[in-house]
Scaffold this active site. Structure first.
Site, PDB file in Angstrom:
ATOM      1  CG  ASN A  11       2.783   5.100  -1.562  1.00 39.40           C
ATOM      2  OD1 ASN A  11       2.428   4.705  -2.767  1.00 39.40           O
ATOM      3  ND2 ASN A  11       1.974   6.590  -2.089  1.00 39.40           N
ATOM      4  CD1 TRP A  12       7.815   1.476  -1.612  1.00 36.44           C
ATOM      5  CD2 TRP A  12       8.188  -0.503  -3.340  1.00 36.44           C
ATOM      6  NE1 TRP A  12       8.636  -0.172  -0.645  1.00 36.44           N
ATOM      7  CE2 TRP A  12       8.711  -1.299  -1.510  1.00 36.44           C
ATOM      8  CE3 TRP A  12       8.593  -1.254  -4.160  1.00 36.44           C
ATOM      9  CZ2 TRP A  12       8.770  -1.976  -1.220  1.00 36.44           C
ATOM     10  CZ3 TRP A  12       8.826  -2.767  -3.742  1.00 36.44           C
ATOM     11  CH2 TRP A  12       9.277  -2.704  -2.523  1.00 36.44           C
ATOM     12  CE  LYS A  13       4.444   8.848  -2.648  1.00 38.33           C
ATOM     13  NZ  LYS A  13       4.528  10.052  -2.267  1.00 38.33           N
ATOM     14  CG  HIS A 102      -0.843   8.810  -1.662  1.00 36.67           C
ATOM     15  ND1 HIS A 102      -0.575   9.911  -2.651  1.00 36.67           N
ATOM     16  CD2 HIS A 102      -0.132   8.327  -0.740  1.00 36.67           C
ATOM     17  CE1 HIS A 102       0.614  10.150  -2.280  1.00 36.67           C
ATOM     18  NE2 HIS A 102       0.913   9.043  -0.622  1.00 36.67           N
ATOM     19  CD  GLU A 104       1.893  11.277  -4.384  1.00 42.05           C
ATOM     20  OE1 GLU A 104       2.112   9.826  -4.852  1.00 42.05           O
ATOM     21  OE2 GLU A 104       2.488  12.011  -3.728  1.00 42.05           O
ATOM     22  CD  GLU A 176       0.808  10.599   3.625  1.00 35.78           C
ATOM     23  OE1 GLU A 176       1.379   9.744   3.859  1.00 35.78           O
ATOM     24  OE2 GLU A 176      -0.622  10.128   2.148  1.00 35.78           O
ATOM     25  N   GLY A 182       6.646  14.950  -0.360  1.00 33.62           N
ATOM     26  CA  GLY A 182       7.701  14.952  -0.914  1.00 33.62           C
ATOM     27  C   GLY A 182       8.325  16.074  -1.161  1.00 33.62           C
ATOM     28  CB  SER A 222       9.509  14.549   4.662  1.00 35.96           C
ATOM     29  OG  SER A 222       9.544  15.750   3.407  1.00 35.96           O
ATOM     30  N   GLY A 243       6.925   7.525   1.983  1.00 37.46           N
ATOM     31  CA  GLY A 243       6.899   7.336   0.515  1.00 37.46           C
ATOM     32  C   GLY A 243       8.758   7.644   0.580  1.00 37.46           C
ATOM     33  N   GLY A 244       9.751   8.787   0.319  1.00 36.28           N
ATOM     34  CA  GLY A 244      10.730   8.967  -1.159  1.00 36.28           C
ATOM     35  C   GLY A 244      11.473   7.875  -0.261  1.00 36.28           C
TER      36      GLY A 244
HETATM   37  C1  PEP Z   1       3.614   9.611   0.740  1.00 33.91           C
HETATM   38  O1  PEP Z   1       3.282   8.961  -0.353  1.00 33.91           O
HETATM   39  O2  PEP Z   1       2.873   9.155   1.325  1.00 33.91           O
HETATM   40  C2  PEP Z   1       4.384  10.647   1.387  1.00 33.91           C
HETATM   41  C3  PEP Z   1       4.366  10.691   2.294  1.00 33.91           C
HETATM   42  O3  PEP Z   1       5.180  10.754   0.763  1.00 33.91           O
HETATM   43  P1  PEP Z   1       7.004  11.571   1.180  1.00 33.91           P
HETATM   44  O4  PEP Z   1       7.048  10.326   2.892  1.00 33.91           O
HETATM   45  O5  PEP Z   1       7.905  11.319   0.094  1.00 33.91           O
HETATM   46  O6  PEP Z   1       6.709  12.492   2.194  1.00 33.91           O
END
Ligand code: PEP
Length: 261
Positions: A11-13, A102, A104, A176, A182, A222, A243-244
């Site tokens: 997920n590049w957000k 998600h 966010e 999640e 994040g 994470s 994500g990151g």
């Molecule tokens: C996400 O955006 O779904 C996520 C899990 O982010 P991260 O891996 O950065 O925690």
């Protein structure tokens, strides 16, 4: 018992630019090629780069199995919904999956359980094999108040109750925990497994044992190259929503490799 193919989704957000998105997709395609016979890999760029990333995937030689997905979808089919994107539009440009719910979208953009249920249903109803990754998970306050299972149950029931069972074949769940997204904090493999086990038991109650056994449940929060293997080795964890670390091709490919078991 069906075997569930692991899935690693990036997920590049709201990150990258056009050139960076193309370069990232190319690097992921190249790096994950030796794993994609056994691991599904999907990329979720920002809407405006879906077309460019889709073309990169389509034109890759040898043909890649890495697929394209969108970070969100609107539930209406078309009409006066300024700024929104329908499931049919996503299919039209070659997306094969979408994220809904998600954290966010829930907590920054204040999407309700009801709206997420509508989006999930619209994605699954769109046809053409469009798949949906429904994201659920508790906040830190909810975890500390002992409400983890209750929150996951509420979010899952509200999104899935009433869905015709055949549509479940296109559904993936992503657990999640919001406090792990994040933040660099990850659920321990045991805590993540406990939540996944609870979610699978709930799927069993709602839809029966074959759906529960076949549905993939991803962990997100994470995930990094150094913790992915321990998380993915848990019996109810079927891959990750990243994500990151998905913005760094070497890290993302290392996570794909960790899912290749
Ligand atoms: C996400 O955006 O779904 C996520 C899990 O982010 P991260 O891996 O950065 O925690």
């Amino acid at each position: 018992m069906p075997t569930r193919t692991p899935l690693v989704a990036g997920n590049w957000k709201m990150n990258t630019d056009r050139a960076g998105a193309i370069a990232l997709a190319r690097a992921v395609v190249e790096g994950s090629e030796k794993h994609t016979p056994r691991v599904e890999v999907a990329l979720y760029p920002p809407f405006v780069y879906l077309d460019a990333v889709g073309a990169t995937l389509r034109e890759s030689i040898p043909a890649t199995k890495v697929t394209l997905g969108a970070q969100d979808v609107y539930h209406e089919k078309n009409g006066a919904f300024t700024g929104e994107i329908s499931a049919a539009m996503l299919r039209d440009i070659g997306a094969t999956s979408v994220l809904t719910g998600h954290s966010e979208r829930r907590h920054v953009l204040h999407e309700s359980d009801e709206l997420i249920a509508k989006k999930t249903r619209a994605a699954l109803d769109a046809g053409g094999g469009l798949r949906c990754i429904l994201c659920i998970g508790e906040t830190l306050d909810q975890r500390q108040a002992g409400q983890t299972d209750a929150v996951n149950e509420r979010q899952l029931r509200s999104a899935l109750t009433g869905l015709p069972t055949p549509l479940l074949a296109q559904l993936v769940i992503a657990y999640e925990p919001v406090w792990a997204i994040g933040t660099g904090k990850t659920a321990t493999p045991a805590d993540a497994q406990a939540a996944h086990h609870f979610i699978r038991a709930l799927l069993n109650d709602l839809f029966g044992s074959s759906v529960a056994a076949a549905t993939r449940i991803l962990y997100g929060g994470s995930v990094k190259p150094d913790n992915a293997r321990d998380l993915f080795s848990q019996p109810d964890i079927d891959g990750g929503l990243i994500g990151g670390a998905s913005l760094n091709p070497a890290d993302f490919v290392a996570i794909v490799a960790a899912a290749d078991r």
